[in-house]
Scaffold this active site. Structure first.
Site, mmCIF file in Angstrom:
data_model
loop_
_atom_site.group_PDB
_atom_site.id
_atom_site.type_symbol
_atom_site.label_atom_id
_atom_site.label_comp_id
_atom_site.label_asym_id
_atom_site.label_seq_id
_atom_site.Cartn_x
_atom_site.Cartn_y
_atom_site.Cartn_z
ATOM 1 N N ALA A 10 -6.489 99.057 75.195
ATOM 2 C CA ALA A 10 -6.383 97.604 75.084
ATOM 3 C C ALA A 10 -6.074 97.074 73.693
ATOM 4 C CB ALA A 10 -7.674 96.956 75.573
ATOM 5 N N ALA A 11 -6.384 97.816 72.631
ATOM 6 C CA ALA A 11 -6.220 97.272 71.277
ATOM 7 C C ALA A 11 -4.768 96.922 71.009
ATOM 8 C CB ALA A 11 -6.730 98.286 70.242
ATOM 9 N N CYS B 151 5.914 100.219 75.649
ATOM 10 C CA CYS B 151 6.912 99.531 74.818
ATOM 11 C C CYS B 151 7.979 100.541 74.397
ATOM 12 C CB CYS B 151 6.272 98.841 73.615
ATOM 13 S SG CYS B 151 5.288 99.915 72.547
ATOM 14 N N ASP C 277 -10.618 101.096 74.314
ATOM 15 C CA ASP C 277 -9.722 101.743 73.365
ATOM 16 C C ASP C 277 -10.443 102.941 72.772
ATOM 17 O OD1 ASP C 277 -6.894 100.987 72.082
ATOM 18 O OD2 ASP C 277 -8.093 102.087 70.614
#
Length: 451
Positions: A269-270, A389, A291
């Protein structure tokens, strides 16, 4: 940062530092990148008064390091010591093309030679640096033309990276490489618990900051602003988040009752941008944010406090549920998996030089492991949004297709797949606003069949 003939760069404190000092730290950043250290980590060791200038120069150098390396090979076929090579390549990257030169070329050359003289690791070869750069000034046009056929010089990415994009995205590989050379826009996510997007746009208009709506909750700025100048930032009215990343929470919760008391896991999540967005969308949800890095968990806490929302933050390995899971199944899981970050190279130009050809395959194994570990934590009828990403298919389509083959209870819902910067995304709701300029991303929404 375009200058006339000055050799000083102004810092945040209003003081000035000689350009040769900035070049020394920029060269150190290039050397560190070549040795596998991220630019973000390297910049933390740069004195605060030099950091803004060094960051700007480092971004410019790393975006043109392929060309600079090819030019240095023309000037000196034998590779110089690492510190000397980094300084030479930094100077060449900054002055190889007039249109991109941030200082007059003769100033850059003079100050690069001074940087060599002023540093113990390069002092003995300052004459060599001077000779190479003076020759480059005399023969610049011919030397640049000589490197035009070098793939790495032409595209300023490793050859293997170029070849992989050509294979994965035969229609768009040139767009991806070209956009990687341009700074990314600043995009905001408006917290609609406080106000609408149109209302926040009016506040920016009043400040003389042009913006356009992107996605469901975003505004893309015509010019970047320090976050402390954004209206209501410290009160959580707005966050900085790329338009592609803003899709995660709406895609995961698409078609669901946002007022229900969902139990949601945000794995990996970080720094907490997507966690915050989930809680903005679903204020009654119980969100667990994981995380593996405890220090990065503090970033999640900071983001949630600023937004005024509450979630359970845990420092734990998402791939080892036995160490942290209480046995209560989740309605929805967001897995923003570790990846090569090949889709955000505009924002992190060092990534292209840090990655190796084998990284994508190794990370794909980690992604598959995380999917396998988290799938049993999902309720029947629940959904898992897998995203990275990355623009490499080994970390997107290929990972998801392999998972679907192994898990017959998994169903792929309509999903955007690979989001390519400069191309309109597919698989989004019909009424969804255009994303404007955005990072490269991959999304696959997986649903667990009932029974």
């Amino acid at each position: 940062m375009k200058q006339n003939d000055t050799i000083h760069a102004h810092t945040m404190q209003g003081q000035s530092a000689p350009l040769w000092r900035l070049l020394q730290s920029t060269a150190a950043a290039v050397q560190a990148t070549r040795q596998g250290r991220s630019l973000t980590a390297q910049l933390e060791s740069v004195p605060a008064e030099l950091r803004p200038g060094v960051q700007a120069l480092s971004f410019q150098v790393l975006r043109h390091l392929g060309r600079a390396t090819a030019l240095r090979q023309c000037l000196a076929s034998k590779t110089p010591p690492p510190a000397v090579d980094a300084l030479l390549c930094s100077a060449l990257a900054l002055c190889w093309r007039d249109a991109d030169a941030v200082y007059p070329i003769h100033t850059l050359v003079n100050q690069a030679v001074e940087a060599a003289r002023q540093q113990r690791s390069t002092q003995a070869q300052s004459g060599f640096v001077n000779a190479c750069l003076r020759r480059f000034m005399r023969e610049r046009e011919a030397l640049v033309q000589r490197t035009d056929t070098d793939v790495q010089a032409q595209w300023n990415h490793p050859r293997w990276w170029v070849e992989r994009l050509q294979a994965d995205h035969p229609l768009h590989w040139q767009t991806l490489l070209t956009l990687a050379q341009t700074p990314a826009p600043m995009t905001l996510r408006v917290n609609t618990q406080h106000q609408g997007v149109a209302d926040y746009k009016k506040k920016l208009d009043a400040l003389g900051v042009p913006s356009q709506a992107v996605g469901d909750h975003g505004l893309q700025l015509g010019k970047a602003l320090p976050v402390q100048h954004l209206p209501g930032f410290s009160e959580g009215h707005v966050s900085v988040q790329d338009a592609a990343a803003q899709l995660a929470a709406p895609l995961l919760m698409q078609g669901l009752d946002k007022q229900a008391e969902w139990r949601i896991l945000d794995a990996c999540a970080a720094p907490g941008g997507k966690t915050g967005h989930l809680l903005e969308l679903c204020p009654k949800a119980s969100v667990v944010a994981l995380d593996v890095d405890a220090s990065r968990c503090e970033r999640i806490h900071q983001n949630l406090r600023r937004l005024g929302v509450q979630g359970q933050v845990m420092a734990a390995d998402a791939g080892q549920p036995a160490d942290w899971w209480n046995g209560q199944a989740f309605d929805a899981i967001l897995l923003d998996a570790p990846c090569t970050a090949s889709g955000i190279v505009r924002r992190h130009p060092d990534v292209r030089w840090l990655r190796r050809p084998t990284d994508s395959g190794q990370l794909a194994k980690t992604q598959a492991m995380l999917l396998k570990a988290l799938w049993p934590l999902l309720k029947p009828g629940g959904r898992l949004l897998y995203c990275t990403c990355s623009v490499f298919k080994a970390e997107g389509d290929e990972t998801v297709q392999a998972f679907l083959q192994r898990n017959t209870d998994a169903h792929l819902r309509p999903s955007p797949g690979h989001l390519i910067p400069g191309q309109p995304p597919a698989g989004l709701p019909v009424d969804h606003n255009p994303l404007g300029e955005h990072d490269g991303f991959y999304y696959a929404l997986l649903e667990k069949r009932q029974g």
